[in-house]
Design an enzyme around this catalytic site. Structure first.
Site, PDB file in Angstrom:
ATOM      1  N   SER A 137     -12.593 -12.658   1.420  1.00 44.79           N
ATOM      2  CA  SER A 137     -11.989 -11.436   2.242  1.00 44.79           C
ATOM      3  C   SER A 137     -10.903 -11.911   3.014  1.00 44.79           C
ATOM      4  CB  SER A 137     -13.098 -11.205   3.282  1.00 44.79           C
ATOM      5  OG  SER A 137     -13.645 -12.320   3.997  1.00 44.79           O
ATOM      6  N   THR A 194      -2.075  34.450  17.866  1.00 45.81           N
ATOM      7  CA  THR A 194      -3.359  34.337  17.294  1.00 45.81           C
ATOM      8  C   THR A 194      -2.962  34.804  15.824  1.00 45.81           C
ATOM      9  OG1 THR A 194      -4.117  36.491  17.938  1.00 45.81           O
ATOM     10  CG2 THR A 194      -4.607  34.695  19.691  1.00 45.81           C
ATOM     11  N   HIS A 195      -3.820  34.066  14.821  1.00 45.99           N
ATOM     12  CA  HIS A 195      -3.885  34.599  13.546  1.00 45.99           C
ATOM     13  C   HIS A 195      -2.348  34.506  13.043  1.00 45.99           C
ATOM     14  CE1 HIS A 195      -7.482  36.368  14.146  1.00 45.99           C
ATOM     15  NE2 HIS A 195      -7.234  36.848  15.255  1.00 45.99           N
ATOM     16  N   SER A 220      18.256  15.823   2.009  1.00 47.36           N
ATOM     17  CA  SER A 220      17.772  15.770   0.498  1.00 47.36           C
ATOM     18  C   SER A 220      18.905  15.512  -0.214  1.00 47.36           C
ATOM     19  CB  SER A 220      17.875  17.409   0.363  1.00 47.36           C
ATOM     20  OG  SER A 220      17.786  17.933  -1.160  1.00 47.36           O
ATOM     21  N   LYS A 230      20.296  20.473   4.000  1.00 47.88           N
ATOM     22  CA  LYS A 230      18.913  20.450   4.447  1.00 47.88           C
ATOM     23  C   LYS A 230      18.741  19.314   5.390  1.00 47.88           C
ATOM     24  CE  LYS A 230      15.937  22.089   1.293  1.00 47.88           C
ATOM     25  NZ  LYS A 230      14.446  22.067   1.865  1.00 47.88           N
ATOM     26  N   GLU A 252       5.793  16.090   8.449  1.00 52.31           N
ATOM     27  CA  GLU A 252       5.064  16.117   7.090  1.00 52.31           C
ATOM     28  C   GLU A 252       4.150  14.978   6.901  1.00 52.31           C
ATOM     29  OE1 GLU A 252       7.940  17.471   4.377  1.00 52.31           O
ATOM     30  OE2 GLU A 252       8.158  19.424   5.592  1.00 52.31           O
ATOM     31  N   TYR A 260     -27.863  -8.276   7.665  1.00 50.85           N
ATOM     32  CA  TYR A 260     -26.575  -8.198   7.163  1.00 50.85           C
ATOM     33  C   TYR A 260     -26.475  -7.940   5.592  1.00 50.85           C
ATOM     34  CZ  TYR A 260     -21.835  -9.860   5.743  1.00 50.85           C
ATOM     35  OH  TYR A 260     -20.695  -9.922   4.886  1.00 50.85           O
ATOM     36  N   GLN A 264     -18.599  -6.137   4.510  1.00 46.12           N
ATOM     37  CA  GLN A 264     -17.362  -6.690   4.552  1.00 46.12           C
ATOM     38  C   GLN A 264     -16.091  -5.502   4.228  1.00 46.12           C
ATOM     39  OE1 GLN A 264     -16.575 -10.659   2.844  1.00 46.12           O
ATOM     40  NE2 GLN A 264     -15.351  -9.722   1.040  1.00 46.12           N
ATOM     41  N   LYS A 292     -13.488  -3.693   6.762  1.00 39.56           N
ATOM     42  CA  LYS A 292     -12.166  -4.079   7.249  1.00 39.56           C
ATOM     43  C   LYS A 292     -10.929  -3.370   6.660  1.00 39.56           C
ATOM     44  CE  LYS A 292     -14.115  -8.312   8.250  1.00 39.56           C
ATOM     45  NZ  LYS A 292     -15.370  -7.843   7.789  1.00 39.56           N
TER      46      LYS A 292
HETATM   47  N1  ARG Z   1     -16.366 -12.020   5.241  1.00 43.69           N
HETATM   48  C1  ARG Z   1     -17.548 -11.748   5.789  1.00 43.69           C
HETATM   49  C2  ARG Z   1     -17.597 -10.141   6.102  1.00 43.69           C
HETATM   50  O1  ARG Z   1     -16.526  -9.759   6.366  1.00 43.69           O
HETATM   51  C3  ARG Z   1     -18.204 -12.757   6.695  1.00 43.69           C
HETATM   52  C4  ARG Z   1     -19.608 -12.573   6.755  1.00 43.69           C
HETATM   53  C5  ARG Z   1     -20.260 -13.484   5.515  1.00 43.69           C
HETATM   54  N2  ARG Z   1     -21.740 -13.573   5.761  1.00 43.69           N
HETATM   55  C6  ARG Z   1     -22.398 -14.073   4.624  1.00 43.69           C
HETATM   56  N3  ARG Z   1     -23.402 -14.221   4.697  1.00 43.69           N
HETATM   57  N4  ARG Z   1     -21.841 -13.949   3.654  1.00 43.69           N
HETATM   58  O2  ARG Z   1     -18.441  -9.510   6.430  1.00 43.69           O
END
Ligand code: ARG
Length: 458
Positions: free
Chosen positions: A23, A155-156, A277, A283, A290, A317, A322, A325
């Site tokens: 990651s 309205t509308h 344009s 234009k 937009e 977990y 992951q 992100k």
């Molecule tokens: N890169 C992982 C994440 O973003 C970190 C945690 C990893 N933990 C593990 N036990 N593999 O979630």
């Protein structure tokens, strides 16, 4: 390939598996949070007698050096590491030797990444809130300058009753006020520290979790270690708040696009904030609006993605998490950029007050007020409604507005009309008589603006 584990493996990880799993390419943006959290952890470990003072000092100094070298660009985060946690720990150990290997005592990447994400979200909430506040200041300025800029309210998408530009902008001020209060709620709910939850079941070391929580500016430590490492509610809540912000911006964009159209001509977008344009020389396009409207889709997408990622996860977990992100980083970046672009476009936009007022005067926006005129002279509202309906029909046939009808023409529809009707249905009267709290009348608006000023000061 640089990873923090491998002792129990007899083979190297397949190269493609390594890349699939890693990651670092995106979680490198968490380096500040990772370092700050690690410093607090080391300080607490020493306080608890788990690290010596020398070890703690070496760790804190090493981590601070890594941070400043990253910031000044003399150190780079290389993609050979699995994730940002591995990069920081390995770089530290290379720098200070064995003490670096003790940093991870009583900690897992599971509580570490939860901490990093929480601290990151916390910081972004503050930045986005600041942007919203700046935008509100721009809206307030437009409001103050346009208390008597009459325009049709719809309205509308049909002209309904006249309002002012100040009043119309005030509606968006309110939306942003709710957006900000949503962010504040999320901040308060998330500000509980997961560090010390370990992999899922806490740890046997005598950690002082309250201490690390307070060092890092959290209210308190979390109360369930399994939940601590598997909670991503705060990411979902943020994405939901961002989606609502984008929905507001998208509605606003839609209005600007309409107002900027040749048919409406209510506004003129500054040359610096519009585009041309390649083929049609005449234009000037509202591309910012937009794009903001279009980018709303990817922020909603991030919310849907995250809800779906989390929906089937057993405790605690799982690597699925992951995936919290990339989508949320993109949604955060997108929302911030859209807010900035949009508010600058608004700040430089010209409002064509004459066109707005002319538009408000057409389209029978004063029909309700004409009915109210009759009501004040004893006609029951339902009858008045019918009479004005007939009047509008007759106006349409004659190609006139209500105030362009002669008194004779008016009286032919109802004897109750008198010379004072013209003042009663003028644009100015129609707006200025609307003085209930929240209405567009100038003194009502002034009261609201005073509250907004106070709100922005607090
Ligand atoms: N890169 C992982 C994440 O973003 C970190 C945690 C990893 N933990 C593990 N036990 N593999 O979630």
């Amino acid at each position: 390939m640089a990873q923090l584990w491998g002792g129990r493996f007899t083979k190297e990880t397949d190269r493609n598996v390594y890349l699939f799993n890693a990651s670092i390419s995106f979680d490198k943006r968490l380096y500040r949070q990772d370092i700050e959290g690690s410093i607090a952890h080391a300080v607490m470990l020493e306080k608890q007698g788990i690290l010596t003072e020398e070890e703690k000092d070496a760790i804190v100094k090493g981590l601070s050096t890594i941070r400043s070298r990253l910031e000044e660009g003399s150190l780079e985060i290389s993609d050979e590491y699995e994730d940002i946690h591995s990069f920081v720990e390995s770089t530290l150990t290379k720098m200070i030797g064995d003490a670096g290997k003790k940093l991870h005592t009583g900690r897992s990447r599971n509580d570490q990444v939860a901490l990093d994400m929480k601290m990151y979200v916390r910081g972004e909430i503050i930045e986005i809130d600041n942007l919203l506040k700046e935008f509100q200041k721009i809206l307030l300025k437009i409001m103050e300058e346009n208390l008597e800029t009459y325009m049709p309210g719809f309205t509308h998408m049909q002209k309904a009753q006249p309002v002012t530009l100040a009043h119309h902008m005030g509606a968006y001020f309110e939306m942003l006020r709710r957006d900000r209060s949503r962010l504040q709620d999320i901040y308060e709910r998330l500000n509980i520290c997961p560090l010390g939850a370990g992999a899922l079941a806490g740890t046997t070391y005598p950690l002082d979790r309250g201490y690390t929580a307070s060092l890092l500016g959290f209210e308190s430590p979390t109360l369930n270690s399994m939940d601590s490492v598997s909670d991503r509610d705060y990411v979902i809540e943020l994405l939901s708040a961002l989606s609502t912000i984008m929905m507001h911006l998208s509605r606003f964009s839609e209005e600007i696009i309409i107002w900027n159209s040749n048919e409406y001509g209510f506004v003129e977008i500054d040359d610096a904030y519009s585009t041309g344009s390649s083929i049609m020389p005449q234009k000037k396009n509202p591309d910012i609006a937009e794009l903001v409207r279009g980018k709303t889709g990817r922020v909603y997408g991030a919310l849907m993605g995250m809800l779906t990622t989390m929906k089937g996860l057993p405790l605690a977990y799982n690597k699925d998490m992951q995936e919290d992100k990339e989508g949320s980083f993109d949604a955060i970046d997108t929302t911030k950029e859209c807010l900035l672009m949009f508010m600058q476009m608004m700040d430089t936009m010209k409002f064509r007050k004459d066109v707005m007022a002319r538009s408000a005067a057409k389209g029978f926006t004063n029909a309700t007020d004409a009915a109210d005129y009759l009501v004040k002279r004893g006609v029951p509202f339902r009858d008045a409604h019918g009479i004005i309906g007939q009047l509008v029909l007759s106006c349409i046939e004659k190609g006139k507005s209500i105030d362009e009808m002669t008194l004779e023409e008016l009286k032919s529809i109802s004897e109750v009309f008198d010379a004072d009707i013209y003042d009663a249905v003028s644009l100015k009267t129609c707006v200025e008589k609307r003085l209930t709290t929240g209405a567009p009348g100038i003194s009502a608006m002034r009261g609201v603006i005073a509250e907004y000023r106070k709100y922005l000061k607090d």
